[in-house]
Design a protein around this motif. Structure first.
Motif, PDB file in Angstrom:
ATOM      1  N   ASN A  68      -7.794  -3.457 -67.971  1.00  0.00           N
ATOM      2  CA  ASN A  68      -9.060  -3.103 -68.624  1.00  0.00           C
ATOM      3  C   ASN A  68     -10.186  -2.915 -67.602  1.00  0.00           C
ATOM      4  O   ASN A  68     -11.277  -3.471 -67.742  1.00  0.00           O
ATOM      5  CB  ASN A  68      -9.479  -4.149 -69.659  1.00  0.00           C
ATOM      6  CG  ASN A  68      -8.651  -4.063 -70.924  1.00  0.00           C
ATOM      7  OD1 ASN A  68      -8.192  -2.989 -71.292  1.00  0.00           O
ATOM      8  ND2 ASN A  68      -8.455  -5.187 -71.577  1.00  0.00           N
ATOM      9  N   ILE A  69      -9.909  -2.112 -66.576  1.00  0.00           N
ATOM     10  CA  ILE A  69     -10.930  -1.819 -65.575  1.00  0.00           C
ATOM     11  C   ILE A  69     -10.986  -0.312 -65.304  1.00  0.00           C
ATOM     12  O   ILE A  69     -10.016   0.410 -65.497  1.00  0.00           O
ATOM     13  CB  ILE A  69     -10.686  -2.567 -64.237  1.00  0.00           C
ATOM     14  CG1 ILE A  69      -9.331  -2.207 -63.634  1.00  0.00           C
ATOM     15  CG2 ILE A  69     -10.850  -4.056 -64.403  1.00  0.00           C
ATOM     16  CD1 ILE A  69      -9.120  -2.737 -62.229  1.00  0.00           C
ATOM     17  N   PHE A  70     -12.162   0.113 -64.858  1.00  0.00           N
ATOM     18  CA  PHE A  70     -12.345   1.494 -64.417  1.00  0.00           C
ATOM     19  C   PHE A  70     -12.134   1.518 -62.910  1.00  0.00           C
ATOM     20  O   PHE A  70     -12.651   0.664 -62.189  1.00  0.00           O
ATOM     21  CB  PHE A  70     -13.751   1.988 -64.770  1.00  0.00           C
ATOM     22  CG  PHE A  70     -13.972   2.076 -66.257  1.00  0.00           C
ATOM     23  CD1 PHE A  70     -13.607   3.207 -66.964  1.00  0.00           C
ATOM     24  CD2 PHE A  70     -14.543   1.018 -66.951  1.00  0.00           C
ATOM     25  CE1 PHE A  70     -13.803   3.293 -68.331  1.00  0.00           C
ATOM     26  CE2 PHE A  70     -14.747   1.094 -68.318  1.00  0.00           C
ATOM     27  CZ  PHE A  70     -14.370   2.234 -69.011  1.00  0.00           C
ATOM     28  N   VAL A  71     -11.363   2.495 -62.437  1.00  0.00           N
ATOM     29  CA  VAL A  71     -11.063   2.620 -61.024  1.00  0.00           C
ATOM     30  C   VAL A  71     -11.664   3.934 -60.549  1.00  0.00           C
ATOM     31  O   VAL A  71     -11.352   5.001 -61.081  1.00  0.00           O
ATOM     32  CB  VAL A  71      -9.529   2.612 -60.781  1.00  0.00           C
ATOM     33  CG1 VAL A  71      -9.218   2.762 -59.300  1.00  0.00           C
ATOM     34  CG2 VAL A  71      -8.902   1.346 -61.351  1.00  0.00           C
ATOM     35  N   THR A  72     -12.567   3.848 -59.564  1.00  0.00           N
ATOM     36  CA  THR A  72     -13.177   5.078 -59.044  1.00  0.00           C
ATOM     37  C   THR A  72     -12.350   5.579 -57.869  1.00  0.00           C
ATOM     38  O   THR A  72     -11.654   4.814 -57.201  1.00  0.00           O
ATOM     39  CB  THR A  72     -14.629   4.843 -58.595  1.00  0.00           C
ATOM     40  OG1 THR A  72     -14.652   4.070 -57.409  1.00  0.00           O
ATOM     41  CG2 THR A  72     -15.435   4.171 -59.699  1.00  0.00           C
ATOM     42  N   TYR A 128      -8.901   4.940 -65.932  1.00  0.00           N
ATOM     43  CA  TYR A 128      -8.949   3.656 -66.630  1.00  0.00           C
ATOM     44  C   TYR A 128      -7.595   2.981 -66.515  1.00  0.00           C
ATOM     45  O   TYR A 128      -6.555   3.573 -66.832  1.00  0.00           O
ATOM     46  CB  TYR A 128      -9.329   3.858 -68.100  1.00  0.00           C
ATOM     47  CG  TYR A 128      -9.577   2.557 -68.824  1.00  0.00           C
ATOM     48  CD1 TYR A 128     -10.735   1.832 -68.626  1.00  0.00           C
ATOM     49  CD2 TYR A 128      -8.615   2.041 -69.700  1.00  0.00           C
ATOM     50  CE1 TYR A 128     -10.960   0.627 -69.267  1.00  0.00           C
ATOM     51  CE2 TYR A 128      -8.840   0.839 -70.355  1.00  0.00           C
ATOM     52  CZ  TYR A 128     -10.005   0.138 -70.134  1.00  0.00           C
ATOM     53  OH  TYR A 128     -10.221  -1.053 -70.770  1.00  0.00           O
ATOM     54  N   ASP A 129      -7.605   1.747 -66.064  1.00  0.00           N
ATOM     55  CA  ASP A 129      -6.392   0.944 -65.947  1.00  0.00           C
ATOM     56  C   ASP A 129      -6.262   0.121 -67.231  1.00  0.00           C
ATOM     57  O   ASP A 129      -6.956  -0.885 -67.409  1.00  0.00           O
ATOM     58  CB  ASP A 129      -6.511   0.043 -64.714  1.00  0.00           C
ATOM     59  CG  ASP A 129      -5.310  -0.870 -64.517  1.00  0.00           C
ATOM     60  OD1 ASP A 129      -4.476  -0.996 -65.432  1.00  0.00           O
ATOM     61  OD2 ASP A 129      -5.218  -1.469 -63.428  1.00  0.00           O
ATOM     62  N   ASP A 130      -5.382   0.582 -68.136  1.00  0.00           N
ATOM     63  CA  ASP A 130      -5.205  -0.078 -69.441  1.00  0.00           C
ATOM     64  C   ASP A 130      -4.695  -1.509 -69.306  1.00  0.00           C
ATOM     65  O   ASP A 130      -5.039  -2.374 -70.108  1.00  0.00           O
ATOM     66  CB  ASP A 130      -4.229   0.713 -70.314  1.00  0.00           C
ATOM     67  CG  ASP A 130      -4.847   1.975 -70.880  1.00  0.00           C
ATOM     68  OD1 ASP A 130      -5.940   1.880 -71.460  1.00  0.00           O
ATOM     69  OD2 ASP A 130      -4.235   3.058 -70.746  1.00  0.00           O
ATOM     70  N   GLU A 131      -3.859  -1.738 -68.307  1.00  0.00           N
ATOM     71  CA  GLU A 131      -3.259  -3.063 -68.138  1.00  0.00           C
ATOM     72  C   GLU A 131      -4.316  -4.115 -67.796  1.00  0.00           C
ATOM     73  O   GLU A 131      -4.281  -5.236 -68.304  1.00  0.00           O
ATOM     74  CB  GLU A 131      -2.191  -3.001 -67.043  1.00  0.00           C
ATOM     75  CG  GLU A 131      -1.349  -4.253 -66.950  1.00  0.00           C
ATOM     76  CD  GLU A 131      -0.222  -4.077 -65.955  1.00  0.00           C
ATOM     77  OE1 GLU A 131      -0.103  -4.953 -65.071  1.00  0.00           O
ATOM     78  OE2 GLU A 131       0.522  -3.088 -66.058  1.00  0.00           O
ATOM     79  N   GLU A 164     -15.242   3.645 -53.079  1.00  0.00           N
ATOM     80  CA  GLU A 164     -14.321   3.472 -54.198  1.00  0.00           C
ATOM     81  C   GLU A 164     -14.362   2.012 -54.632  1.00  0.00           C
ATOM     82  O   GLU A 164     -14.547   1.111 -53.811  1.00  0.00           O
ATOM     83  CB  GLU A 164     -12.905   3.864 -53.781  1.00  0.00           C
ATOM     84  CG  GLU A 164     -12.770   5.342 -53.472  1.00  0.00           C
ATOM     85  CD  GLU A 164     -11.379   5.722 -53.000  1.00  0.00           C
ATOM     86  OE1 GLU A 164     -10.924   6.801 -53.388  1.00  0.00           O
ATOM     87  OE2 GLU A 164     -10.760   4.930 -52.244  1.00  0.00           O
ATOM     88  N   LYS A 165     -14.189   1.793 -55.916  1.00  0.00           N
ATOM     89  CA  LYS A 165     -14.333   0.428 -56.434  1.00  0.00           C
ATOM     90  C   LYS A 165     -13.612   0.263 -57.754  1.00  0.00           C
ATOM     91  O   LYS A 165     -13.260   1.251 -58.412  1.00  0.00           O
ATOM     92  CB  LYS A 165     -15.811   0.070 -56.604  1.00  0.00           C
ATOM     93  CG  LYS A 165     -16.526   0.903 -57.662  1.00  0.00           C
ATOM     94  CD  LYS A 165     -18.014   0.640 -57.749  1.00  0.00           C
ATOM     95  CE  LYS A 165     -18.854   1.265 -56.717  1.00  0.00           C
ATOM     96  NZ  LYS A 165     -18.877   2.699 -56.575  1.00  0.00           N
ATOM     97  N   ASN A 166     -13.446  -0.974 -58.161  1.00  0.00           N
ATOM     98  CA  ASN A 166     -12.982  -1.325 -59.501  1.00  0.00           C
ATOM     99  C   ASN A 166     -14.193  -1.865 -60.257  1.00  0.00           C
ATOM    100  O   ASN A 166     -14.940  -2.689 -59.724  1.00  0.00           O
ATOM    101  CB  ASN A 166     -11.901  -2.404 -59.451  1.00  0.00           C
ATOM    102  CG  ASN A 166     -10.632  -1.915 -58.785  1.00  0.00           C
ATOM    103  OD1 ASN A 166     -10.339  -0.726 -58.770  1.00  0.00           O
ATOM    104  ND2 ASN A 166      -9.883  -2.834 -58.202  1.00  0.00           N
ATOM    105  N   VAL A 167     -14.356  -1.398 -61.496  1.00  0.00           N
ATOM    106  CA  VAL A 167     -15.487  -1.835 -62.312  1.00  0.00           C
ATOM    107  C   VAL A 167     -14.943  -2.345 -63.635  1.00  0.00           C
ATOM    108  O   VAL A 167     -14.248  -1.615 -64.354  1.00  0.00           O
ATOM    109  CB  VAL A 167     -16.491  -0.682 -62.563  1.00  0.00           C
ATOM    110  CG1 VAL A 167     -17.636  -1.159 -63.437  1.00  0.00           C
ATOM    111  CG2 VAL A 167     -17.010  -0.121 -61.247  1.00  0.00           C
ATOM    112  N   ILE A 219     -14.563   0.439 -74.908  1.00  0.00           N
ATOM    113  CA  ILE A 219     -15.469   1.233 -74.079  1.00  0.00           C
ATOM    114  C   ILE A 219     -14.883   2.604 -73.746  1.00  0.00           C
ATOM    115  O   ILE A 219     -15.583   3.612 -73.796  1.00  0.00           O
ATOM    116  CB  ILE A 219     -15.868   0.456 -72.807  1.00  0.00           C
ATOM    117  CG1 ILE A 219     -16.722  -0.739 -73.238  1.00  0.00           C
ATOM    118  CG2 ILE A 219     -16.621   1.330 -71.823  1.00  0.00           C
ATOM    119  CD1 ILE A 219     -16.967  -1.759 -72.179  1.00  0.00           C
ATOM    120  N   LYS A 220     -13.602   2.663 -73.450  1.00  0.00           N
ATOM    121  CA  LYS A 220     -13.003   3.958 -73.105  1.00  0.00           C
ATOM    122  C   LYS A 220     -13.008   4.916 -74.293  1.00  0.00           C
ATOM    123  O   LYS A 220     -12.917   6.133 -74.111  1.00  0.00           O
ATOM    124  CB  LYS A 220     -11.599   3.775 -72.549  1.00  0.00           C
ATOM    125  CG  LYS A 220     -10.589   3.233 -73.534  1.00  0.00           C
ATOM    126  CD  LYS A 220      -9.225   3.069 -72.876  1.00  0.00           C
ATOM    127  CE  LYS A 220      -8.157   2.674 -73.833  1.00  0.00           C
ATOM    128  NZ  LYS A 220      -8.244   1.387 -74.426  1.00  0.00           N
TER     129      LYS A 220
END
Length: 180
Positions: A153-157, A148-151, A112-115, A136-137
């Motif tokens: 701006n990252i993708f969380v797997t 997607y974390d709007d606050e 799991e990661k943040n991208v 991008i979203k």
């Protein structure tokens, strides 16, 4: 005058006439430059600037690429993206004429990661699309392993039932814009 002399004089006069007229025609019709039509090759290229919290193998996948009326194939290109504070660039160029209606960005399944993706640039032939971080979203559909974390701006797997296959799927309307 004999026939030979008359014939020679006639040939000389005819040659002089032709040479003079050809030179005048060249003067009256200067060469016109023919500008060749520039044809941009139909090559799909993706440039994605991103950073990840976990080193992993990121892939760009084209599924169901038509080979002929009976065969299709999947093509993928991958690169290991290291953990970094700076943006890394994933750049993929596919062969000319290769294109698909299903283009996937695989975020790697190691952990799991943040991208964070700062930009995505896609080109096919002379058509180009550039999406910044906040767009991008709107260009990609997320599968169930990504949120997607709007606050931030990252993708969380995330893992679901022990599985982890986070993917972003390019939306059909974006693919259609590239194919025009």
């Amino acid at each position: 005058m004999t026939f030979k002399k008359t014939f020679k004089i006639g040939l000389i006069a005819l040659a002089s006439f032709l040479i003079t007229n050809c030179n005048e025609e060249k003067k009256n019709n200067p060469k016109q430059e023919v500008k060749p039509e520039v044809v941009t090759p139909k090559v799909f290229k993706a440039t994605i600037k991103l950073k990840t919290s976990v080193e992993d193998k990121f892939s760009l996948i084209m599924n169901n690429v038509k080979i002929d009326e009976f065969q299709k194939m999947n093509i993928s290109a991958y690169e290991v993206i290291p953990t970094s504070t700076a943006m890394e660039t994933l750049e993929v160029t596919f062969f000319e004429g290769i294109f698909s209606n299903l283009i996937i960005l695989d975020l790697g399944n190691k952990a799991e990661k943040n991208v964070e993706i700062s930009s995505v640039e896609l080109t096919y032939g002379s058509n180009a699309i550039l999406a910044s971080n906040d767009q991008i979203k709107d260009y990609f559909r997320l599968n169930k392993f990504v949120s997607y974390d709007d606050e931030n701006n990252i993708f969380v797997t995330k893992k679901i039932n022990g599985q982890h296959f986070p993917r972003l799927i390019l939306k059909p309307n974006i693919i259609n814009k590239l194919k025009k």
